[in-house]
Design a protein around this motif. Structure first.
Motif, short mmCIF file in Angstrom:
data_model
loop_
_atom_site.label_atom_id
_atom_site.label_comp_id
_atom_site.label_asym_id
_atom_site.label_seq_id
_atom_site.Cartn_x
_atom_site.Cartn_y
_atom_site.Cartn_z
N ASP A 193 13.25 0.01 -10.54
CA ASP A 193 14.55 -0.66 -10.68
C ASP A 193 14.71 -1.82 -9.69
OD1 ASP A 193 15.26 0.95 -12.75
OD2 ASP A 193 16.47 2.33 -11.54
N LEU A 194 13.89 -1.83 -8.63
CA LEU A 194 13.99 -2.93 -7.67
C LEU A 194 13.67 -4.27 -8.31
CD1 LEU A 194 12.48 -1.46 -4.38
CD2 LEU A 194 14.88 -1.84 -4.95
N LYS A 195 12.78 -4.28 -9.30
CA LYS A 195 12.46 -5.57 -9.92
C LYS A 195 13.66 -6.10 -10.71
CE LYS A 195 10.22 -3.98 -14.23
NZ LYS A 195 8.94 -3.94 -14.98
N TYR A 196 14.47 -5.18 -11.26
CA TYR A 196 15.68 -5.62 -11.97
C TYR A 196 16.70 -6.15 -10.97
CZ TYR A 196 13.68 -3.15 -15.95
OH TYR A 196 12.86 -2.74 -16.97
N PHE A 197 16.81 -5.46 -9.85
CA PHE A 197 17.73 -5.90 -8.79
C PHE A 197 17.36 -7.31 -8.33
CE2 PHE A 197 18.20 -6.15 -4.08
CZ PHE A 197 19.58 -6.32 -4.04
N LEU A 198 16.07 -7.54 -8.08
CA LEU A 198 15.63 -8.84 -7.59
C LEU A 198 15.80 -9.93 -8.66
CD1 LEU A 198 12.44 -7.79 -5.60
CD2 LEU A 198 14.53 -8.81 -4.65
N PRO A 236 28.25 -7.80 -0.17
CA PRO A 236 27.67 -7.82 1.18
C PRO A 236 26.57 -6.77 1.34
CG PRO A 236 30.04 -8.08 1.29
CD PRO A 236 29.72 -7.78 -0.14
N THR A 237 26.75 -5.59 0.74
CA THR A 237 25.71 -4.56 0.82
C THR A 237 24.46 -5.03 0.07
OG1 THR A 237 27.36 -2.81 0.93
CG2 THR A 237 25.13 -2.17 0.29
N GLY A 238 24.68 -5.65 -1.10
CA GLY A 238 23.55 -6.18 -1.85
C GLY A 238 22.79 -7.23 -1.08
N GLU A 239 23.54 -8.12 -0.41
CA GLU A 239 22.91 -9.14 0.43
C GLU A 239 22.05 -8.49 1.51
OE1 GLU A 239 22.75 -12.31 0.32
OE2 GLU A 239 24.42 -13.08 -0.89
N ALA A 240 22.60 -7.42 2.11
CA ALA A 240 21.87 -6.74 3.18
C ALA A 240 20.60 -6.08 2.66
CB ALA A 240 22.77 -5.69 3.85
N MET A 241 20.62 -5.62 1.39
CA MET A 241 19.47 -4.93 0.81
C MET A 241 18.41 -5.89 0.28
SD MET A 241 20.03 -1.68 1.16
CE MET A 241 20.73 -2.21 2.75
N LEU A 242 18.79 -7.16 0.08
CA LEU A 242 17.89 -8.11 -0.56
C LEU A 242 16.59 -8.30 0.22
CD1 LEU A 242 17.41 -10.12 -2.83
CD2 LEU A 242 18.64 -11.85 -1.49
N ALA A 243 16.69 -8.45 1.52
CA ALA A 243 15.48 -8.67 2.32
C ALA A 243 14.51 -7.50 2.20
CB ALA A 243 15.85 -8.91 3.79
N LEU A 283 12.84 -7.62 -1.21
CA LEU A 283 11.81 -8.66 -1.23
C LEU A 283 10.55 -8.20 -0.51
CD1 LEU A 283 14.04 -11.81 -0.59
CD2 LEU A 283 12.72 -11.33 -2.68
N ALA A 284 10.74 -7.48 0.59
CA ALA A 284 9.59 -6.97 1.35
C ALA A 284 8.79 -5.98 0.52
CB ALA A 284 10.06 -6.34 2.65
N VAL A 285 9.52 -5.12 -0.23
CA VAL A 285 8.83 -4.16 -1.11
C VAL A 285 8.01 -4.91 -2.16
CG1 VAL A 285 9.16 -2.37 -2.85
CG2 VAL A 285 10.50 -2.32 -0.74
N ALA A 340 4.01 -4.83 -2.69
CA ALA A 340 3.41 -4.44 -3.97
C ALA A 340 2.45 -5.52 -4.46
CB ALA A 340 4.49 -4.19 -5.01
N ASP A 341 2.83 -6.78 -4.29
CA ASP A 341 1.95 -7.88 -4.69
C ASP A 341 0.66 -7.86 -3.88
OD1 ASP A 341 3.80 -8.70 -6.54
OD2 ASP A 341 4.61 -10.33 -5.29
N ARG A 342 0.78 -7.65 -2.56
CA ARG A 342 -0.42 -7.60 -1.72
C ARG A 342 -1.31 -6.43 -2.09
NH1 ARG A 342 3.33 -9.05 2.29
NH2 ARG A 342 3.45 -6.90 3.04
N PHE A 343 -0.67 -5.30 -2.43
CA PHE A 343 -1.44 -4.13 -2.84
C PHE A 343 -2.21 -4.44 -4.13
CE2 PHE A 343 -1.90 -0.21 -5.30
CZ PHE A 343 -2.51 0.62 -4.36
N GLY A 344 -1.53 -5.07 -5.08
CA GLY A 344 -2.19 -5.42 -6.34
C GLY A 344 -3.35 -6.38 -6.12
N GLU A 345 -3.15 -7.36 -5.24
CA GLU A 345 -4.21 -8.32 -4.94
C GLU A 345 -5.40 -7.63 -4.28
OE1 GLU A 345 -2.23 -11.16 -2.56
OE2 GLU A 345 -1.10 -12.05 -4.24
N ALA A 346 -5.10 -6.69 -3.39
CA ALA A 346 -6.18 -5.97 -2.70
C ALA A 346 -6.98 -5.12 -3.67
CB ALA A 346 -5.61 -5.10 -1.58
N VAL A 347 -6.26 -4.46 -4.59
CA VAL A 347 -6.95 -3.64 -5.59
C VAL A 347 -7.81 -4.52 -6.48
CG1 VAL A 347 -6.61 -2.22 -7.65
CG2 VAL A 347 -5.27 -1.78 -5.59
N GLY A 348 -7.26 -5.67 -6.90
CA GLY A 348 -8.03 -6.57 -7.74
C GLY A 348 -9.26 -7.09 -7.04
N ALA A 349 -9.11 -7.45 -5.76
CA ALA A 349 -10.25 -7.95 -4.99
C ALA A 349 -11.30 -6.86 -4.82
CB ALA A 349 -9.79 -8.45 -3.63
#
Length: 302
Positions: free
Chosen positions: A15-20, A69-76, A79-81, A85-94
């Motif tokens: 659900d985080l991807k929907y939030f972002l 305001p809570t959503g703003e606080a959760m955004l960072a 984004l880090a998650v 996840a992107d770095r994990f996918g890149e590492a697996v692909g490599a």
């Protein structure tokens, strides 16, 4: 037990991807288009995330969705998650692309010296980081105990704890001679004609199914010479010394050999590519399995 609260619930990481998507686009419609789902799905996943976390992430406005305001606080954190996840996918692909290390492959000597050399040459060219240890022991290696990583076996139905793999080709056994022998002595086409020709026996690990074939046709007394290795047996039949019994998948691809009689229709022997279930997703093992499967299946089609 303590009291249950929404904050105790486990939310769906998906659900985080929907939030972002909504946070970055400002609307469920734009987020739906970016994610290639329906607008209703986006709205439902945002509502589910808010319910699971117990916090309100967006203000629903006529112009769209605005972060609270809570959503703003959760955004960072969200984004880090995503970045992780992107770095994990890149590492697996490599890791999959650049899989390296040693893979032990076990098979019968006759397969190792006929089918495998060009395949392993191409594997080396495609994946130079992978090193193959090729084992041609007459004793089948126990993949469950780690005696080998991958096996290529000629069998009606492989047995062993935890084996996974596939049948890549039919591999019945029948009689072959060299083209030179056929030119000098003719090609026998029946059991009676076979009995008038000399047979070359042995071949290490292949002698057991070979001898069973001879016994079935009452031709055991026709063996005039035995080699203790498959390479010796092949040298003998190629020289025009006599007939021999070989698995068809490899013998039919030997330019110097001629098939004498058709294989039995009830011979269900196949060529199997196997590994142990605990190894099937190890990158270097997966690369070799996939490469061998494609090469052997292509040979079978041809």
């Amino acid at each position: 037990m303590g009291d249950y609260s929404p904050q105790d619930a486990m939310f769906d990481w998906n659900d985080l991807k929907y939030f972002l998507a909504v946070a970055e686009s400002g609307s469920t419609l734009a987020a739906a288009q970016a994610l290639r789902v329906s607008q209703t799905t986006v709205a439902r996943r945002i509502a589910a995330l808010e319910t699971a976390t117990g916090v309100k992430l967006f203000e629903r406005r006529q112009a769209g969705y605005a972060l609270t305001p809570t959503g703003e606080a959760m955004l960072a954190s969200a984004l880090a998650v995503r970045d992780s996840a992107d770095r994990f996918g890149e590492a697996v692909g490599a890791q999959s692309r650049d899989a390296g290390g040693t893979v032990s492959l076990t098979t019968m000597e006759i397969i190792a010296i006929t089918l495998l050399p060009p395949i392993l040459r191409d594997l080396r060219a495609a994946h130079p980081g992978i090193h193959i240890d090729l084992d041609t022991s007459d004793e089948p290696r126990d993949l469950a105990s780690g005696a080998a990583d991958i096996a290529i076996r000629s069998s009606k139905q492989p047995t062993g704890a935890g084996l996974v793999g596939r049948r890549v080709a039919d591999n019945p056994w029948t009689v072959y001679c060299s083209r030179d022998y056929a030119g000098r002595h003719g090609i026998p086409h029946s059991r009676e004609e076979l009995a008038t020709h000399p047979f070359i026996g042995g071949g290490g690990h292949i002698w057991e199914p070979y001898r069973a074939w001879l016994k079935q046709y009452r031709l055991e007394d026709s063996v005039v010479m035995r080699y203790d290795t498959a390479s010796g047996l092949l040298a003998g039949v190629r020289s025009g010394m006599g007939l021999t019994i070989l698995p068809a998948f490899l013998a039919d691809r030997e330019p110097d050999l001629v098939r004498c009689i058709p294989a039995r229709e009830d011979d269900t022997t196949g060529l199997w590519l196997l590994t142990h279930e605990r190894l099937r997703h190890v990158p270097r093992i997966r690369v070799v399995l996939d490469f061998l499967a494609e090469a052997l299946t292509r040979l079978a089609r041809n």
